[in-house]
Write an enzyme that holds these catalytic residues in place. Structure first.
Site, PDB file in Angstrom:
ATOM      1  N   GLY A  56       0.822  -1.200   0.000  1.00  6.54           N
ATOM      2  CA  GLY A  56       0.000   0.000   0.000  1.00  6.54           C
ATOM      3  C   GLY A  56       0.855   1.248   0.000  1.00  6.54           C
ATOM      4  N   GLN A  61       2.888  10.081   1.328  1.00  6.43           N
ATOM      5  CA  GLN A  61       4.186   9.419   1.216  1.00  6.43           C
ATOM      6  C   GLN A  61       4.931   9.828  -0.044  1.00  6.43           C
ATOM      7  OE1 GLN A  61       2.481   5.345   2.258  1.00  6.43           O
ATOM      8  NE2 GLN A  61       4.597   5.212   2.976  1.00  6.43           N
ATOM      9  N   CYS A  98       6.757  -0.083   6.658  1.00  8.49           N
ATOM     10  CA  CYS A  98       6.314   1.110   5.951  1.00  8.49           C
ATOM     11  C   CYS A  98       7.336   1.455   4.875  1.00  8.49           C
ATOM     12  CB  CYS A  98       6.180   2.267   6.943  1.00  8.49           C
ATOM     13  SG  CYS A  98       5.566   3.791   6.201  1.00  8.49           S
ATOM     14  N   LEU A  99       6.851   1.826   3.698  1.00  5.17           N
ATOM     15  CA  LEU A  99       7.755   2.223   2.615  1.00  5.17           C
ATOM     16  C   LEU A  99       8.557   3.471   2.973  1.00  5.17           C
ATOM     17  CD1 LEU A  99       5.482   1.585  -0.492  1.00  5.17           C
ATOM     18  CD2 LEU A  99       7.380   0.202   0.349  1.00  5.17           C
ATOM     19  N   HIS A 140      -3.187   1.138   7.977  1.00  4.17           N
ATOM     20  CA  HIS A 140      -1.869   1.771   7.915  1.00  4.17           C
ATOM     21  C   HIS A 140      -1.901   2.982   6.977  1.00  4.17           C
ATOM     22  CE1 HIS A 140       2.660   1.515   7.835  1.00  4.17           C
ATOM     23  NE2 HIS A 140       2.439   2.195   6.722  1.00  4.17           N
ATOM     24  N   GLU A 141      -2.472   2.801   5.784  1.00  2.00           N
ATOM     25  CA  GLU A 141      -2.482   3.887   4.800  1.00  2.00           C
ATOM     26  C   GLU A 141      -3.396   5.031   5.218  1.00  2.00           C
ATOM     27  OE1 GLU A 141      -0.059   3.756   2.887  1.00  2.00           O
ATOM     28  OE2 GLU A 141       0.323   1.623   3.089  1.00  2.00           O
ATOM     29  N   HIS A 144      -1.712   7.311   7.556  1.00  2.00           N
ATOM     30  CA  HIS A 144      -0.858   8.295   6.874  1.00  2.00           C
ATOM     31  C   HIS A 144      -1.639   9.558   6.517  1.00  2.00           C
ATOM     32  CE1 HIS A 144       3.088   6.563   6.361  1.00  2.00           C
ATOM     33  NE2 HIS A 144       2.593   5.428   5.895  1.00  2.00           N
TER      34      HIS A 144
END
Length: 178
Positions: A56, A61, A98-99, A140-141, A144
Site C-alpha cells: 500500500g 508518502q 512502511c515504505l 496503515h495507509e 498516513h
C-alpha cells in the site's frame, strides 16, 4: 516531484522517508475528481509495485497532501479517495512495515477486519470489506492521511528500537557511495 500546493499531473514522485515533515500533515479531502487525481492514483500504483512486498501507499508518502491511498494485497488491487474506516472489535498483532522506513518491521496490534468507504478516482462511491492483511494495509495507509505513522502506535520500548534502527539505517545509507 510534487510538493504541497503543486499539481500532480505529470509530476514525478518519490517516496518520502519517515523523518520528512510532510508525513505528519493531516491531508485535505479531494473535492474535484479530475485528471490530477487519476494521475496521482496511477503514480501511487506505479511506485507501490516498483518493489517486492509493497502492499500500500498513501499520497502524503509522495509529498501530496490529499486523502488518497492505493493498495495491492493478495490479489486485490485498488484505491480509495477520501476513505473512512469502520474497525472491527477483534484485534490481532502482526509484523508491519512502511515504505517510508524501508526494511524495518515491527509487531503492531490492529483491527482484524475493516469496512472502508470512500470514492474511486472518478468520484464513484466505493465500499471495501477487508480482513487480515488487506485490513491492516488499509488502516496503515489511512493513518498516513491523518499524519499518523505506525511507529506512533508502537509500545514505548518498541518505538525507541524503531527510532534507533531508523537512525542507523539513515547513517548507513548516508555512508554508501552512489
Amino acid at each position: 516531484m510534487a510538493t504541497r500546493g503543486e499539481g500532480t499531473a505529470g509530476a514525478r514522485h518519490r517516496i518520502r522517508l519517515f523523518d520528512d515533515p510532510v508525513l505528519r500533515s493531516v491531508c485535505e479531502p479531494v473535492v474535484t475528481f479530475d485528471r490530477s487525481v487519476r494521475d496521482l492514483v496511477k503514480s501511487l500504483h506505479h511506485l507501490m509495485r516498483a518493489g517486492v512486498g509493497r502492499a500500500g501507499l498513501a499520497a502524503p508518502q509522495v509529498g501530496v497532501p490529499l486523502r488518497v491511498v492505493a493498495f495491492d494485497v493478495d490479489g486485490r488491487s485498488g484505491h480509495l479517495v477520501n476513505p473512512r474506516l469502520e474497525l472491527a472489535d477483534r484485534r490481532v498483532t502482526a509484523d508491519e512495515a512502511c515504505l517510508s522506513a524501508p526494511g524495518l518491521w515491527f509487531p503492531l496490534e490492529r483491527a482484524f477486519s475493516v469496512v472502508a468507504r470512500g470514492r474511486d478516482m472518478y468520484g464513484k462511491p466505493q465500499t471495501i470489506r477487508a480482513i487480515g492483511t488487506l485490513a491492516r494495509v488499509l488502516q496503515h495507509e489511512v493513518d498516513h492521511l491523518d499524519g499518523v505513522l505506525f511507529v506512533d502506535r508502537l509500545p514505548e520500548e518498541e518505538r525507541r528500537r524503531f527510532l534507533t534502527a531508523f537512525a542507523e539505517s539513515r547513517a548507513t545509507a548516508g555512508n554508501e557511495s552512489p
